[in-house]
Write a protein that holds these residues in place. Structure first.
Motif, mmCIF file in Angstrom:
data_model
loop_
_atom_site.group_PDB
_atom_site.id
_atom_site.type_symbol
_atom_site.label_atom_id
_atom_site.label_comp_id
_atom_site.label_asym_id
_atom_site.label_seq_id
_atom_site.Cartn_x
_atom_site.Cartn_y
_atom_site.Cartn_z
ATOM 1 N N MET A 144 -22.429 37.831 10.486
ATOM 2 C CA MET A 144 -23.155 37.218 9.372
ATOM 3 C C MET A 144 -22.778 35.746 9.192
ATOM 4 O O MET A 144 -23.649 34.897 8.955
ATOM 5 N N LEU A 145 -21.487 35.432 9.322
ATOM 6 C CA LEU A 145 -21.062 34.040 9.179
ATOM 7 C C LEU A 145 -21.565 33.184 10.338
ATOM 8 O O LEU A 145 -21.903 32.012 10.156
ATOM 9 N N ALA A 146 -21.609 33.760 11.532
ATOM 10 C CA ALA A 146 -22.147 33.033 12.688
ATOM 11 C C ALA A 146 -23.631 32.757 12.484
ATOM 12 O O ALA A 146 -24.130 31.670 12.814
ATOM 13 N N THR A 147 -24.356 33.739 11.927
ATOM 14 C CA THR A 147 -25.782 33.547 11.637
ATOM 15 C C THR A 147 -25.975 32.464 10.591
ATOM 16 O O THR A 147 -26.889 31.634 10.696
ATOM 17 N N MET A 148 -25.102 32.449 9.577
ATOM 18 C CA MET A 148 -25.187 31.409 8.550
ATOM 19 C C MET A 148 -24.868 30.037 9.128
ATOM 20 O O MET A 148 -25.535 29.040 8.830
ATOM 21 N N ALA A 149 -23.830 29.960 9.974
ATOM 22 C CA ALA A 149 -23.464 28.694 10.606
ATOM 23 C C ALA A 149 -24.608 28.190 11.486
ATOM 24 O O ALA A 149 -24.901 26.984 11.525
#
Length: 317
Positions: free
Chosen positions: A220-225
Motif C-alpha cells: 500500500m505504501l509503495a502504491t501511494m509513493a
C-alpha cells in the motif's frame, strides 16, 4: 505490456543500488542468524523449569489488570489474548521456552521486512519521477504503447520488485535457519488467538502468512509513493512521505484508536492483517473483510489517480 515490464526490469537490475539492496538483505539475515545462534546456549541455560507456576502468576496479574480496563482500550485485547494463550499452554503442557528452529528464526528475521518496505518505496517513488528528471520520458512516450500501458508496466514492475525482495528474504531466512537450527522437533505449532479462542496452526502456514500479510503495508505504501511520484513528478516528496508514514503511521493510529472509533477507516488501521491471526485489531468490531474492503478502496484511489494524471498530463520536458 510484457516488453515494457521487461524493459523496466532491465533498468532496475542494471542499477548498482539494486545489488546493494540484495546484498544488505542477505548480510542482515546472516547477522541475525549469527546473533541468535550466539545467544541460543544462554537461552537454554536460562529456561524456566517452573514455567507453569510463572504463567499462573502472570495470568492472575493480567486478570486483575483486565478488570480496570475499558472495552475500547487496545490493551484489553492484548491482555485477553495473553491470558488465553497462557492458560492454553498450562492446560496442554506447552512450554513458552521453545527451542530455536528454522520456524522461530524465520519469525525473528521477519522484522527485516521493514527493509524490504524501504527498498520497495524507493523504487516505486523513483520509477516515474526519474523519467521526468532525466528527460527520458519523451523517448518512452513515442514508443507504440498507450500511456495507460506505460504507467501500469512501471507500477507492476515496482510491486514485482518488492515481491522479489520479500522472496529473497524468505528464502535466505529459511535456508540459513535450516543450516543453523534445523527443522525442530516435538510441538512446533504456532498458538494463534482467533475469535476469542486459541488454536494451533502449522508453523509453515503461519510463517508464509506472516511474510505475505506483513507485505500488505509495503504494498500500500509503495502504491501511494508511486501515486505521489506520478502526480508531483518528485521522487523526494514521494519517498519522504512514504517513509515517514512507514515509521510513524502505525503508532499514531494505535494512539488515536484509544479515543475515536473512526480510526478504523485510516489506512494503517487495516494494513496489518496479522492482527486477525493474533486477534488484536485496534478498534473493536473490525473484521478481516472490513480491512480488505478498506484496502481495496485506498488501492483504487491511489492507482486510479496515477493512471488519470499520467494519461492526461502534457509532457513539456
Amino acid at each position: 505490456m510484457l516488453k515494457l515490464i521487461q524493459n523496466e526490469w532491465i533498468k532496475i537490475i542494471k542499477r548498482p543500488g539494486t545489488i546493494v539492496m540484495v546484498a544488505l538483505i542477505v548480510l542482515l539475515v546472516g547477522a541475525t542468524g549469527a546473533f541468535v545462534k550466539y545467544y541460543e546456549h544462554k537461552k537454554e541455560q536460562n529456561a524456566d523449569q517452573n514455567w507453569k507456576q510463572t504463567l499462573q502468576v502472570q495470568t492472575a496479574e493480567d486478570k486483575k489488570q483486565l478488570k480496570g480496563i475499558s472495552n475500547k482500550d487496545p490493551q484489553r485485547q492484548f491482555l485477553e489474548r495473553s491470558i488465553a494463550i497462557n492458560e492454553y499452554r498450562i492446560d496442554h503442557n506447552i512450554s513458552p521456552d521453545e527451542k530455536t528452529n528454522v520456524w522461530t528464526f524465520m519469525d525473528t528475521s521477519s522484522s527485516l521486512i521493514i527493509l524490504v518496505s524501504l527498498f520497495t518505496i524507493i523504487v516505486s517513488g523513483n520509477i516515474v519521477a526519474s523519467e521526468f528528471n532525466w528527460g527520458t520520458i519523451k523517448l518512452l512516450l513515442i514508443r507504440p504503447f498507450s500511456r495507460k500501458k506505460i504507467i501500469m508496466s512501471k507500477y507492476l514492475t515496482s510491486i514485482l520488485f518488492g515481491f522479489a525482495m520479500l522472496f529473497i528474504l524468505f528464502l535466505v531466512s529459511n535456508l540459513l535457519g535450516l543450516v543453523l537450527f534445523g527443522a525442530g522437533s516435538g510441538n512446533t505449532s504456532y498458538l494463534a488467538y482467533v475469535d476469542g479462542h486459541v488454536e494451533e496452526q502449522s508453523r509453515l502456514v503461519y510463517s508464509a502468512k506472516l511474510y505475505v500479510m506483513s507485505f500488505i503495508e509495503t504494498f500500500m505504501l509503495a502504491t501511494m509513493a508511486f501515486m505521489v511520484s506520478t502526480v508531483f513528478r518528485n521522487n523526494t516528496i514521494a519517498i519522504g512521505i512514504s517513509i515517514l508514514l512507514l515509521t510513524v503511521g502505525n503508532t499514531v493510529t494505535v494512539i488515536l484508536s484509544g479515543f475515536f472509533d473512526w480510526t478504523k477507516f485510516i489506512l494503517f488501521a487495516n494494513t496489518n492483517l496479522m492482527q486477525y491471526v493474533n486477534g488484536t485489531p485496534p478498534v473493536e468490531g473490525m473484521t478481516m473483510t472490513f480491512s480488505v474492503i478498506m484496502l481495496l478502496v485506498y488501492f483504487v484511489i491511489f492507482l486510479g489517480l496515477s493512471i488519470v494524471v499520467f494519461s492526461k498530463r502534457d509532457v513539456t520536458a
